[in-house]
Scaffold this active site. Sequence first.
Site, short mmCIF file in Angstrom:
data_model
loop_
_atom_site.label_atom_id
_atom_site.label_comp_id
_atom_site.label_asym_id
_atom_site.label_seq_id
_atom_site.Cartn_x
_atom_site.Cartn_y
_atom_site.Cartn_z
N SER A 235 71.53 19.60 13.68
CA SER A 235 71.19 18.21 14.01
C SER A 235 71.02 18.07 15.51
O SER A 235 70.16 18.73 16.09
CB SER A 235 72.25 17.27 13.44
OG SER A 235 71.79 15.94 13.42
N HIS B 71 70.17 15.91 4.87
CA HIS B 71 70.75 16.28 6.15
C HIS B 71 72.02 17.12 5.98
O HIS B 71 72.30 18.00 6.79
CB HIS B 71 71.08 15.02 6.95
CG HIS B 71 71.31 15.27 8.40
ND1 HIS B 71 70.32 15.74 9.24
CD2 HIS B 71 72.42 15.14 9.19
CE1 HIS B 71 70.79 15.86 10.47
NE2 HIS B 71 72.07 15.50 10.46
N ASP C 87 65.79 15.01 4.14
CA ASP C 87 66.69 14.66 5.24
C ASP C 87 66.41 13.25 5.73
O ASP C 87 65.28 12.91 6.07
CB ASP C 87 66.51 15.66 6.38
CG ASP C 87 67.64 15.60 7.39
OD1 ASP C 87 68.20 14.51 7.59
OD2 ASP C 87 67.95 16.64 7.99
#
Length: 684
Positions: A539, A659, A624
């Site tokens: 991320s 995610h 995501d």
Amino acid sequence: MISITAPVAKKVPYEIVTHGHKRVDDYYWMRDDTRTDPEILAHLAAENSYVDAKLAHTSELQETLFEEIKARIKKDDNSVPTKRGNYFYASQMQGDNEYPIYIRSTDFSGSNTEVLLDVNQLAKAHDYYQLSGLRVSPSEKVLAYGEDTVSRRIYTIKFKDLSTGELLADELIGTSGNIEWGNDNKTVYYIKRDPQTLLAYQVFRHTLGTPQANDELIYEEQDKTFYTFMSKSKDNSSVIIWHSSTETKSASVIDANSPKATPIEFIPRETGIEYSIAKMHDWFYISTNWQAQNFRLMKVHKDKVGDKSNWQDVIAANDNIKLDDFELFNDHLVYQQRENGLIRVTVRQLSTGKEQQLSFNDSAFNLGLYGNNNLDNSALRLYYTSLTTPYTDYDVDLTTLEKTQLKQDEVLGDFDSNNYASERIFITARDGVKVPVSLVYRKDKFKKDGTNPLHQYGYGSYGSTIDPRFSFSRLSLLDRGFVYAIAHVRGSQMLGRPWYEDGKKLTKNNTFTDFIDVTKALVAQGYGDKDNVFASGGSAGGLLMGAVMNMAPELYNGVHAAVPFVDVVTTMLDESIPLTTNEFDEWGNPKNKEYYNYMLSYSPYDQIKKQSYPNTLITTGLHDSQVQYFEPMKWVAKLREYKTGDNILLFKTDMESGHGGASGRFKGIHETALEYSFFIDLLK
């Protein structure tokens, strides 16, 4: 021999002009918010096939790692029960189940166990399944829970009658996944998400037995830089709506005893002022950065909440010690602080003012307060872990501080924590600042002579601190001679709030240079082999990976960037993309020329150039909701165009996940096995 050719993406020039500056994005076409474009899906499939072909020779190693990691995990494992109301709640993992079974019982020992939800049954029909926000009504007869079967973090709330086991007719769609109950057992508060930006911004009141269409909107967040979420006070008197942006945080309070109550702002919102509240009897306790950069604890009587001048100090501000957390009990205050990066916990008896401090053996560790749901508890519940100590649950007597170990995660096989050692050192960065680093290695495999492979991890954003903690999977690297390092770079709060402020917006570059300087120093000090340094981050940590790959590619043999935020400028210019508006105070708003120029100077996608890049594995999920799939997809296409040399570049997309990766406790191990095998295969 059949050659394996990497997919090459077409180029469709797309001009973006900002502040008179023109950028040409040849891969902008890869964005499809519907995720149905046949050409895009075909390209992702081709990339996946390329990964499979290039790593086919590691398939046995991947399977070995998977089985090795899985074999350490106890198949039948229950969480420690936590009390809420009249029941003790826990979860059970059984056999090869991917998901927990949620249970409750009338006592701590687990007699008269009642199954609330078997998530394995709920998940059966879905490739992806995520449960959220289990909340039992005040009467303890109805269970609310949210489910997401796409991995976009948009949940449908369902209600289960615990006396009959049947679902109620009520279903609340398009929500953030969490609810709070009014005390009449009929009133339910929930938050709706914007389907495009995924911003949770509207608080509704629902009455059980009525259509969702009739629900009452009681609060709408007008400022798109704020997140909205909810909780209920420990004394159950109030539902609290939290308003949270990067640099400003506030709250509104709803009387949980009134089904028609309106939210009342605790104090007027002020830019730059952050606070959180907890209620006990007639007093609110407030953790705040008001005139306290590292936060302080204050209190105010419930009749005087609207004015900060009425607030009284409970724990004074300290420039060298950050207040992280606190818990209230009828006669005790427990507060958690961080000094020089190390956690300490203090117990204060409210009636006498007497204080005592908890002690632990490890030099660096992670600790968290949890499950302290009742004001009348005589013990504090917490978990404890370090790089060499598995997660351990304790009850701590609030009077004597005697610790009762309730559980320690069992590591199956021949694990012995005495075989491993951890260190906490400081590395001097290029500007003279000392950066903390946590290290762990297997004693009989480590020589401080620069011969061990080094795996360095980093994050460094949002003030999120990656504390040293135990990992079942990491043992597979340590047992093969790897040294594992966490670089606690600026952008976290490891050294307090100033450490965060010095790693965001116009100081963001410090995050990247800290990571690079740590790598150089660890090699120079003999912790790692200069030819076998591997880096990973996900991320915003994927942004870190992209930046250091551009700035110092020669340092790393291999890099894994998971769900990486790499197209910084384009994403932050587009307010239709989830999270963008909430993060202007983290990265800056590129509509401001100063921020635009600064962000452009480090944006991994924009700074790609003709050079040799490390061997790179990039992973993402098609669905995501945090970092859209097209960011890494574009990044890979451009890297392929510009990279020189023969190092491999691999891009793997999980077509079912988002995610957080694959759902389920064992499915995620495959992702870890892929990363580890990628690194091990590259060893020189």
